[in-house]
Enzyme design. Structure first.
Site, PDB file in Angstrom:
ATOM      1  N   ASP A 143       0.862  -1.130   0.119  1.00  0.00           N
ATOM      2  CA  ASP A 143       0.072   0.024  -0.040  1.00  0.00           C
ATOM      3  C   ASP A 143       1.024   0.942   0.020  1.00  0.00           C
ATOM      4  OD1 ASP A 143      -1.527   2.188   0.923  1.00  0.00           O
ATOM      5  OD2 ASP A 143      -2.476   1.345   2.492  1.00  0.00           O
ATOM      6  N   TYR A 186       1.007  -0.556  15.115  1.00  0.00           N
ATOM      7  CA  TYR A 186       0.116  -0.446  13.964  1.00  0.00           C
ATOM      8  C   TYR A 186       0.422   0.439  12.643  1.00  0.00           C
ATOM      9  CZ  TYR A 186      -4.112  -0.490  11.345  1.00  0.00           C
ATOM     10  OH  TYR A 186      -5.225  -0.362  10.239  1.00  0.00           O
ATOM     11  N   LYS A 190      -3.145  -2.843   7.940  1.00  0.00           N
ATOM     12  CA  LYS A 190      -2.990  -4.149   7.861  1.00  0.00           C
ATOM     13  C   LYS A 190      -2.192  -4.943   6.924  1.00  0.00           C
ATOM     14  CE  LYS A 190      -4.896  -6.507  11.240  1.00  0.00           C
ATOM     15  NZ  LYS A 190      -4.492  -6.569  12.407  1.00  0.00           N
TER      16      LYS A 190
END
Ligand code: F6R
Ligand code: MG
Ligand code: MG
Length: 368
Positions: free
Chosen positions: A11, A228, A231
């Site tokens: 991404d 984090y 994902k």
């Protein structure tokens, strides 16, 4: 023909937010991989995307973990990041966790699924690509394809599939792996792969021929970054037909929208919805998690395809069921089991909150 099929994904910027990908990024990747193909490093390539993830699907003869292939992929992601920055797309360069390339993109942010294979007389493959979920999402589908006769009729009635399959299972937290033979060891195997946040099926082999049948990306972004950062949005390659499950047997597991982790802020459980290429823009609460399936026939390394495998009304009831499940889970709001269990939240905002409130936690007084 000896061949390597590599899928390397990242991404590098979302449009709008984390929903989709701006066409300029795909055009950039197309331009660069076109040049690499002309140079002879690649036999063929196909640029795909699922949600906000850019997927480089490539064939070559350099083998798995090849420095030139990985470097060129990293540089492609960097160039696409520049395009994303110019358009001020969201989270430009999000998955490029290292400052500079160093030998292998594994551990640097991008997800990787690669297999060396001997191209058969006819070589149908399906590449599954998911958004808003984690590596481990392939555990149940791979189990069903290669070990469950209620999914795969060939396990019972196809001579070429006789002998079962060997599963390579990775302990994502300890960095160890173990192999299980199906069908004899399925109970032991399920004890582990039934916990997909901890154990992931990394590869599957035919026990009869030793050939590789499936490989998945197992990189966990949170474990790489220690926090984090989005994902994993994993990929998986499956070879179909003959000594492997038929195409329809490889799609069948997705007719049940299994609950996977991911969705909003990577912190929620939700149904994995199989969708067509054009429907892979997760918008409802940044989801629900999506999977697309691109079918190809390999022809001397040429990627003939893709066929959009979930673009079929036969999957409409699955999508409807997925939204019933999604709706039910959404009504739990911030409560588990919609929100991930505490130990899975350790790489999100939880540690910060714990720290801020640490001094306010008092011991429970005796007798009160
Ligand atoms: C999940 C995902 C999104 C984002 C959310 C917040 O994988 O990509 O749900 O986590 O939109 O994004 P940030 O923190 O980038 O504002
Ligand atoms: Mg994103
Ligand atoms: Mg994504």
């Amino acid at each position: 023909m000896k061949l390597t099929l590599s899928v390397i994904k990242a991404d590098v910027g979302g449009y709008v937010g984390h929903a989709s990908m701006h066409p300029d990024l795909m055009a950039k990747a197309e331009e660069l991989l076109g040049q690499v193909k002309k140079s002879g490093l690649l036999i063929d390539y196909h640029i795909a995307r699922v949600g906000d993830d850019l997927e480089l699907i490539m064939t070559h003869t350099k083998g798995e973990n090849n420095v030139a292939i990985h470097k060129m992929s990293w540089e492609t992601f960097e160039a696409c990041t520049e395009v994303a920055k110019k358009l001020k797309l969201y989270g430009a360069g999000q998955d490029l966790l290292a400052d500079a390339f160093s030998g292998n993109v594994k551990g640097m942010g991008p997800g990787v699924a690669e297999m060396d294979l001997d191209e058969r007389k006819s070589e149908p493959v399906i590449i599954y690509m998911a958004d808003k979920t984690a590596s481990g999402a392939w555990n149940m589908p791979l189990y069903k394809m290669f070990a469950d006769p209620f999914n795969t009729a060939g396990l019972v009635i196809a001579e070429a599939m006789d002998g079962g399959y060997r599963f390579d299972v990775l302990d994502l937290k300890a960095g160890k792996y173990i192999q299980f033979d199906a069908p004899e060891e399925i109970y032991h195997m399920l004890a582990f792969i039934g916990s997909p946040s901890h154990y992931a099926v990394r590869a599957v082999y035919s026990r009869r021929t030793g050939e590789i049948g499936a490989v998945s990306s197992t990189q966990r972004l949170s474990l790489i970054a220690g926090r984090y950062v989005g994902k994993d949005d994993p990929v998986c390659i499956v070879r179909c037909q003959n000594q492997f499950p038929a195409v329809g047997e490889c799609l069948e597991p997705f007719s049940m929208p299994a609950i996977v982790e991911g969705w909003m802020r990577g912190s929620h459980n939700g149904p994995l919805m199989p969708v067509s290429f054009k429907e892979c823009n997760p918008t409802r609460f940044d989801g629900p998690p999506r999977v697309i399936a691109a079918g190809f026939q390999l022809a001397d390394g040429r990627l003939v395809g893709p066929l959009d495998m979930f673009d079929d009304p036969a999957f409409d009831p699955t999508r409807e069921q997925a939204m019933v499940v999604a709706e039910h889970l959404r009504r739990h709001g911030p409560f588990e089991p919609h929100r991930l269990p505490m130990d899975e939240m350790e790489y999100t905002t939880m540690p910060l909150l714990m720290e801020r409130l640490a001094a306010r936690w008092k011991p429970v007084e005796d007798g009160k």
